[in-house]
Design a protein around this motif. Sequence first.
Motif, PDB file in Angstrom:
ATOM      1  N   GLN A  68      -9.158   8.126  -1.915  1.00 26.57           N
ATOM      2  CA  GLN A  68      -9.267   6.801  -1.630  1.00 26.57           C
ATOM      3  C   GLN A  68      -8.246   6.114  -2.111  1.00 26.57           C
ATOM      4  O   GLN A  68      -7.446   6.358  -3.049  1.00 26.57           O
ATOM      5  CB  GLN A  68     -10.506   6.219  -2.318  1.00 26.57           C
ATOM      6  N   PRO A  69      -7.949   4.581  -1.808  1.00 20.16           N
ATOM      7  CA  PRO A  69      -6.503   3.972  -2.070  1.00 20.16           C
ATOM      8  C   PRO A  69      -6.670   3.582  -3.596  1.00 20.16           C
ATOM      9  O   PRO A  69      -5.422   3.329  -4.095  1.00 20.16           O
ATOM     10  CB  PRO A  69      -6.648   2.864  -1.114  1.00 20.16           C
ATOM     11  N   ASP A  70      -7.723   3.420  -4.169  1.00 17.60           N
ATOM     12  CA  ASP A  70      -7.622   3.073  -5.526  1.00 17.60           C
ATOM     13  C   ASP A  70      -7.274   4.017  -6.407  1.00 17.60           C
ATOM     14  O   ASP A  70      -6.840   3.573  -7.771  1.00 17.60           O
ATOM     15  CB  ASP A  70      -9.031   2.463  -5.872  1.00 17.60           C
ATOM     16  N   ALA A  71      -6.857   5.199  -5.984  1.00 14.30           N
ATOM     17  CA  ALA A  71      -6.252   6.207  -7.043  1.00 14.30           C
ATOM     18  C   ALA A  71      -4.552   6.359  -6.672  1.00 14.30           C
ATOM     19  O   ALA A  71      -3.968   7.455  -7.433  1.00 14.30           O
ATOM     20  CB  ALA A  71      -6.911   7.478  -6.839  1.00 14.30           C
ATOM     21  N   ARG A  72      -4.010   5.539  -6.004  1.00 16.46           N
ATOM     22  CA  ARG A  72      -2.603   5.917  -5.427  1.00 16.46           C
ATOM     23  C   ARG A  72      -1.585   5.885  -6.652  1.00 16.46           C
ATOM     24  O   ARG A  72      -0.865   6.942  -6.824  1.00 16.46           O
ATOM     25  CB  ARG A  72      -2.073   4.911  -4.535  1.00 16.46           C
ATOM     26  N   GLU A 121      -1.857   6.164  -9.885  1.00 14.25           N
ATOM     27  CA  GLU A 121      -2.248   7.310 -10.826  1.00 14.25           C
ATOM     28  C   GLU A 121      -1.719   8.622 -10.191  1.00 14.25           C
ATOM     29  O   GLU A 121      -1.179   9.704 -11.205  1.00 14.25           O
ATOM     30  CB  GLU A 121      -3.702   7.152 -11.120  1.00 14.25           C
ATOM     31  N   ALA A 174      -1.047   1.011  -1.094  1.00 15.38           N
ATOM     32  CA  ALA A 174      -1.810   0.398  -2.128  1.00 15.38           C
ATOM     33  C   ALA A 174      -2.760  -0.644  -1.674  1.00 15.38           C
ATOM     34  O   ALA A 174      -2.728  -0.994  -0.605  1.00 15.38           O
ATOM     35  CB  ALA A 174      -0.730   0.052  -3.092  1.00 15.38           C
ATOM     36  N   THR A 175      -3.716  -1.212  -2.537  1.00 19.89           N
ATOM     37  CA  THR A 175      -4.321  -2.339  -2.358  1.00 19.89           C
ATOM     38  C   THR A 175      -3.941  -3.582  -2.716  1.00 19.89           C
ATOM     39  O   THR A 175      -4.502  -4.627  -2.680  1.00 19.89           O
ATOM     40  CB  THR A 175      -5.762  -1.922  -2.815  1.00 19.89           C
ATOM     41  N   SER A 176      -2.581  -3.517  -3.258  1.00 17.77           N
ATOM     42  CA  SER A 176      -1.786  -4.724  -3.839  1.00 17.77           C
ATOM     43  C   SER A 176      -0.460  -4.604  -3.557  1.00 17.77           C
ATOM     44  O   SER A 176       0.346  -3.638  -3.869  1.00 17.77           O
ATOM     45  CB  SER A 176      -2.297  -5.294  -5.145  1.00 17.77           C
ATOM     46  N   GLU A 210       0.973  -3.239  -6.936  1.00 21.30           N
ATOM     47  CA  GLU A 210       0.992  -1.669  -7.080  1.00 21.30           C
ATOM     48  C   GLU A 210       1.860  -0.977  -6.166  1.00 21.30           C
ATOM     49  O   GLU A 210       2.632  -0.045  -6.557  1.00 21.30           O
ATOM     50  CB  GLU A 210      -0.761  -1.276  -6.686  1.00 21.30           C
ATOM     51  N   THR A 249     -14.283   0.318   0.440  1.00 22.27           N
ATOM     52  CA  THR A 249     -13.271   1.071  -0.512  1.00 22.27           C
ATOM     53  C   THR A 249     -11.868   0.756  -0.021  1.00 22.27           C
ATOM     54  O   THR A 249     -10.898   1.123  -0.777  1.00 22.27           O
ATOM     55  CB  THR A 249     -13.562   2.644  -0.072  1.00 22.27           C
ATOM     56  N   HIS A 250     -11.759   0.256   1.112  1.00 23.60           N
ATOM     57  CA  HIS A 250     -10.360  -0.168   1.618  1.00 23.60           C
ATOM     58  C   HIS A 250     -10.746  -1.810   1.861  1.00 23.60           C
ATOM     59  O   HIS A 250     -10.591  -2.465   2.757  1.00 23.60           O
ATOM     60  CB  HIS A 250     -10.134   0.211   3.045  1.00 23.60           C
TER      61      HIS A 250
END
Length: 222
Positions: free
Chosen positions: A76-80, A82, A102-104, A107, A196-197
């Motif tokens: 899922q994209p929230d772990a990119r 890291e 990324a989601t921003s 990031e 999640t996206h």
Amino acid sequence: MSKYTAVVLGAGWRGRGHMEAFLANGDRFDLRAVCDLDLARLESTLKTVNVSLPMYRDVDEMLEKEKPDVFCFATQPDARLELVRAGIRHGVKAIAYEKPMATSLLEAKRICDECDRAGVKQIVCHQHKYGAHWRKVKALSDSGALGDVKMVHATSKGWFFHYMTHLVDYAMWLRGYPDVRWVTGHIHGRGKLADTHPSPDYVLGHVGFEDDTRAMFECGVM
């Protein structure tokens, strides 16, 4: 021709696709190991692709022991960020991962900056343009049979962070990646922001290129 060692994190259907791609290109890649928190899913995926490989539940352990050239992950994209940092920390040469990047924008910039400083190449998966159907579209566009193309209109009913990056990449590819002169955009709705996206319900983007052509992008329920 160089051959690179590779590992994959994520044993869902997208991770399985990456495993199959590495295995199908054995002259270029040596798939060394796979990782997923769910060992049952990992075992099932390896059975499906008909290969036996070392299995891990911890990504740092896998990267430390296998020391791959290529680190590929489908999460899922929230772990990119890291996971990109994990790859850099363990000295990989290249990182391949799923869209969206990324989601921003913050990031995404951090990912680019940190990969650049470490000398690590990165690629976001935009696989469709390598398929025969898209190659035919490209050949048709380049042939002149459509006339002088002035506008590409790319749409998807799927939401922004699922599909927009694909639409932009393919439209830019069809036009030969021209420089951008201006961009305007509109968004509507909050219904998908908890996904999640996370995305607005509808996004419209209009882009003007330096060669006086344009592109219009639409994603969402409208």
